[in-house]
Design a protein around this motif. Structure first.
Motif, mmCIF file in Angstrom:
data_model
loop_
_atom_site.group_PDB
_atom_site.id
_atom_site.type_symbol
_atom_site.label_atom_id
_atom_site.label_comp_id
_atom_site.label_asym_id
_atom_site.label_seq_id
_atom_site.Cartn_x
_atom_site.Cartn_y
_atom_site.Cartn_z
ATOM 1 N N ARG A 1 36.666 46.160 33.183
ATOM 2 C CA ARG A 1 37.181 44.832 32.845
ATOM 3 C C ARG A 1 38.339 44.967 31.859
ATOM 4 O O ARG A 1 38.583 46.036 31.292
ATOM 5 C CB ARG A 1 36.067 43.976 32.218
ATOM 6 C CG ARG A 1 34.788 43.888 33.016
ATOM 7 C CD ARG A 1 34.963 43.178 34.346
ATOM 8 N NE ARG A 1 35.301 41.788 34.205
ATOM 9 C CZ ARG A 1 34.419 40.785 34.112
ATOM 10 N NH1 ARG A 1 33.113 41.062 34.149
ATOM 11 N NH2 ARG A 1 34.796 39.534 34.007
ATOM 12 N N ARG B 1 37.573 36.333 33.488
ATOM 13 C CA ARG B 1 36.757 36.284 34.694
ATOM 14 C C ARG B 1 37.430 37.066 35.821
ATOM 15 O O ARG B 1 38.644 37.051 35.969
ATOM 16 C CB ARG B 1 36.558 34.827 35.108
ATOM 17 C CG ARG B 1 35.731 34.633 36.348
ATOM 18 C CD ARG B 1 35.418 33.163 36.583
ATOM 19 N NE ARG B 1 36.603 32.346 36.796
ATOM 20 C CZ ARG B 1 37.276 32.270 37.934
ATOM 21 N NH1 ARG B 1 36.905 33.023 38.976
ATOM 22 N NH2 ARG B 1 38.316 31.487 38.062
ATOM 23 N N ARG B 2 36.614 37.741 36.603
ATOM 24 C CA ARG B 2 37.145 38.442 37.777
ATOM 25 C C ARG B 2 37.579 37.410 38.822
ATOM 26 O O ARG B 2 36.816 36.479 39.133
ATOM 27 C CB ARG B 2 36.080 39.342 38.399
ATOM 28 C CG ARG B 2 35.674 40.552 37.572
ATOM 29 C CD ARG B 2 34.721 41.406 38.391
ATOM 30 N NE ARG B 2 34.132 42.511 37.659
ATOM 31 C CZ ARG B 2 34.703 43.697 37.504
ATOM 32 N NH1 ARG B 2 35.907 43.900 38.006
ATOM 33 N NH2 ARG B 2 34.087 44.663 36.837
ATOM 34 N N LYS C 1 38.017 35.681 42.316
ATOM 35 C CA LYS C 1 37.378 35.695 43.633
ATOM 36 C C LYS C 1 38.486 35.637 44.681
ATOM 37 O O LYS C 1 39.266 34.691 44.726
ATOM 38 C CB LYS C 1 36.416 34.519 43.770
ATOM 39 C CG LYS C 1 35.167 34.657 42.908
ATOM 40 C CD LYS C 1 34.238 33.466 43.105
ATOM 41 C CE LYS C 1 32.876 33.721 42.472
ATOM 42 N NZ LYS C 1 32.944 34.026 41.044
ATOM 43 N N GLU D 1 38.873 44.941 51.192
ATOM 44 C CA GLU D 1 37.668 44.726 50.381
ATOM 45 C C GLU D 1 37.552 45.810 49.313
ATOM 46 O O GLU D 1 37.307 45.526 48.137
ATOM 47 C CB GLU D 1 36.430 44.717 51.268
ATOM 48 C CG GLU D 1 35.140 44.474 50.496
ATOM 49 C CD GLU D 1 33.926 44.396 51.396
ATOM 50 O OE1 GLU D 1 32.861 43.981 50.906
ATOM 51 O OE2 GLU D 1 34.028 44.755 52.592
ATOM 52 N N ARG E 1 38.129 45.421 45.094
ATOM 53 C CA ARG E 1 37.135 45.886 44.113
ATOM 54 C C ARG E 1 37.774 46.866 43.132
ATOM 55 O O ARG E 1 37.526 46.797 41.925
ATOM 56 C CB ARG E 1 35.957 46.548 44.827
ATOM 57 C CG ARG E 1 35.070 45.594 45.581
ATOM 58 C CD ARG E 1 33.776 46.262 46.023
ATOM 59 N NE ARG E 1 33.082 45.460 47.009
ATOM 60 C CZ ARG E 1 32.361 44.377 46.731
ATOM 61 N NH1 ARG E 1 32.249 43.967 45.480
ATOM 62 N NH2 ARG E 1 31.756 43.708 47.694
ATOM 63 N N GLU F 1 36.738 40.223 42.962
ATOM 64 C CA GLU F 1 35.511 40.073 43.744
ATOM 65 C C GLU F 1 35.893 39.619 45.147
ATOM 66 O O GLU F 1 36.281 38.462 45.348
ATOM 67 C CB GLU F 1 34.578 39.051 43.098
ATOM 68 C CG GLU F 1 34.038 39.489 41.743
ATOM 69 C CD GLU F 1 33.084 38.465 41.143
ATOM 70 O OE1 GLU F 1 32.820 37.436 41.814
ATOM 71 O OE2 GLU F 1 32.614 38.693 40.021
ATOM 72 N N TYR G 1 38.474 29.505 46.303
ATOM 73 C CA TYR G 1 38.642 30.810 45.671
ATOM 74 C C TYR G 1 39.951 30.877 44.892
ATOM 75 O O TYR G 1 40.792 29.983 44.974
ATOM 76 C CB TYR G 1 38.544 31.918 46.729
ATOM 77 C CG TYR G 1 37.262 31.833 47.524
ATOM 78 C CD1 TYR G 1 36.040 32.124 46.938
ATOM 79 C CD2 TYR G 1 37.263 31.392 48.858
ATOM 80 C CE1 TYR G 1 34.852 32.010 47.649
ATOM 81 C CE2 TYR G 1 36.083 31.272 49.574
ATOM 82 C CZ TYR G 1 34.871 31.582 48.958
ATOM 83 O OH TYR G 1 33.698 31.460 49.653
ATOM 84 N N GLN H 1 43.405 38.817 35.368
ATOM 85 C CA GLN H 1 42.393 39.301 34.420
ATOM 86 C C GLN H 1 42.993 39.628 33.046
ATOM 87 O O GLN H 1 42.294 40.140 32.178
ATOM 88 C CB GLN H 1 41.722 40.551 34.981
ATOM 89 C CG GLN H 1 40.977 40.316 36.283
ATOM 90 C CD GLN H 1 40.544 41.615 36.925
ATOM 91 O OE1 GLN H 1 39.478 42.139 36.614
ATOM 92 N NE2 GLN H 1 41.367 42.145 37.806
#
Length: 422
Positions: free
Chosen positions: A46, A193-194, A196, A227, A231, A236, A261, A338
């Protein structure tokens, strides 16, 4: 912008932007997400959302670097030529204990590595060069060699002083940062927060990974790749499958994703074919198209738009181009959301390890692997780097930037490379 950069008049009315200009446009809309607190044990990967200052010096006391004896260095002035100085042992300080007495000339304290050095002591002599005797019920340590003040002691605050900036906001937290935070008692960490990130693939020709091959079809490898890339970038991923070449269906699915999202990424449908629906979608009146062509290879058709207040990134359906487009545009957007202080891929200089003969009027981002030869870093271009080629992605740890030229680059040339995350 030069004439050669003006867009040819086609159904998409494309106007090509330079890579950095296109990056600036998407980053303008990559807004930082909300703050949240996470346990220190969950903070790795993070980004810090606020500066961290040291609440106390580190170490917080003068710390012994050896098992041995804490002494006053001036007591050893007469050592040498066979002369042994005997100092009375007045304390025993294991690691984690507090000295019970201050040292005065003529005394010593047995001390362990990491323990707090008593007041009055100014050096620690290692155990292996001392002797021990008991006289009149008291223990003494014998020292044969003169000792210098300050040896084997880590002073209070040597690493970090009280109030000093330890970690700035935007720092990516890894093992070293976790250790520092733990040392200062930071057991919950403020991060962003990550994001989405919704992912669609487009194309009637696509099969799911588990489906058997059939004539004219290909398996959807871009979605699993995206995907994994999301990550790795700290996001996410939300995998929403493939959309057949149907504009109405694409419009409804993309709109719902944008409402639900933080970012939507699509792959495929951005070229100039009759069924390239994403190109049509981003030109609709409800979308604010940022760009639909970039002066880069692979991935010149990379497209970005704002729709429903959210950023939509439409990447090429060719795997190589999709991969490069993600690294240049999606990764920095996800990082900036982020609060990353350095969201773009780091640059360095290397020596080109093989001739690169392909020429183009656009900047090329060539997949390559790094190799260290006698202290010199070489970048070895992939033998096949077409936008449709997928296999060389796994063998690459950097992208060589090849500027637009009418000739290729010869082995031995200095080149700028973008380091890929590993």
């Amino acid at each position: 912008m030069s004439k050669s950069e003006e867009l040819k008049s086609d159904k998409f009315q494309r106007r090509a932007l330079q890579v950095k200009e296109a990056q600036a446009k998407v980053m303008e809309y990559a807004k930082m997400l909300d703050l949240e607190e996470v346990p220190l044990s969950s903070s790795s990967g993070r980004y810090l959302a606020e500066d961290v200052f040291s609440p106390h010096p580190f170490p917080a006391f003068n710390r012994s670097g050896m098992d041995g004896y804490a002494i006053v260095a001036s007591d050893t002035e007469e050592c040498g030529n066979g002369n042994v100085v005997w100092l009375r042992i007045v304390d025993d300080i294991p690691c984690g204990a507090v000295p019970s007495v201050d040292l005065t000339p003529g005394t010593a304290a047995r001390i362990m590595t990491g323990a707090q050095v008593p007041t009055g002591a100014d050096t620690v002599v290692m155990l292996e060069v001392t002797e021990l005797q008991v006289k009149d019920g008291h223990k003494y340590t014998g020292i044969r060699k003169k000792q210098e003040a300050g040896r084997n002691i880590t002073p209070c605050g040597m690493e970090i002083k009280q109030g000093e900036l330890v970690l700035p906001a935007g720092t990516l937290i890894a093992a070293g940062e976790v250790a520092v935070l733990a040392a200062f008692g930071v057991h919950t960490v403020k991060v962003r927060r990550r994001p989405k990130v919704a992912v669609f693939a487009t194309g009637t020709e696509l099969l799911e990974v588990h489906e058997p091959l059939s004539p004219g079809k290909i398996r959807n490898s871009n979605s699993p790749m995206l995907e994994a890339l999301i990550r790795e970038a700290g996001g996410e991923p939300v995998m929403l499958g493939a959309i057949v070449d149907d504009l109405e269906l694409a419009r409804s699915k993309v709109q719902l994703a944008l409402e639900s999202y933080d970012l939507v990424i699509t792959t495929g449908g951005v070229s100039v074919g009759d069924y390239d629906i994403m190109g049509d979608l981003v030109r609709e009146e409800h979308a604010d198209m940022l760009f639909n062509k970039v002066t880069m290879r692979p991935g010149s058709v990379t497209t970005a738009a704002m729709r429903a207040g959210k950023l939509l990134l439409a990447l090429s359906g060719n795997p190589g181009a999709c991969f490069v487009g993600f690294q240049l545009f999606a990764r920095p957007v996800i990082g900036q959301m982020q609060g990353a202080s350095h969201p773009f891929l780091p640059e360095c200089t290397a020596v080109l390890g093989a001739d690169y003969t392909k020429v183009n009027n656009y900047t090329r981002f060539v997949r390559a692997r790094l190799e260290n030869r006698e202290g010199i870093v070489y970048a070895i271009p992939a033998t096949i780097d077409e936008s449709s080629v997928m296999v060389t992605i796994k063998d690459s740890d950097c992208l060589v930037i090849v500027p637009p030229e009418d000739k290729g680059l010869a082995a031995g040339a200095k080149v700028t490379v973008l380091m890929l995350p590993k």
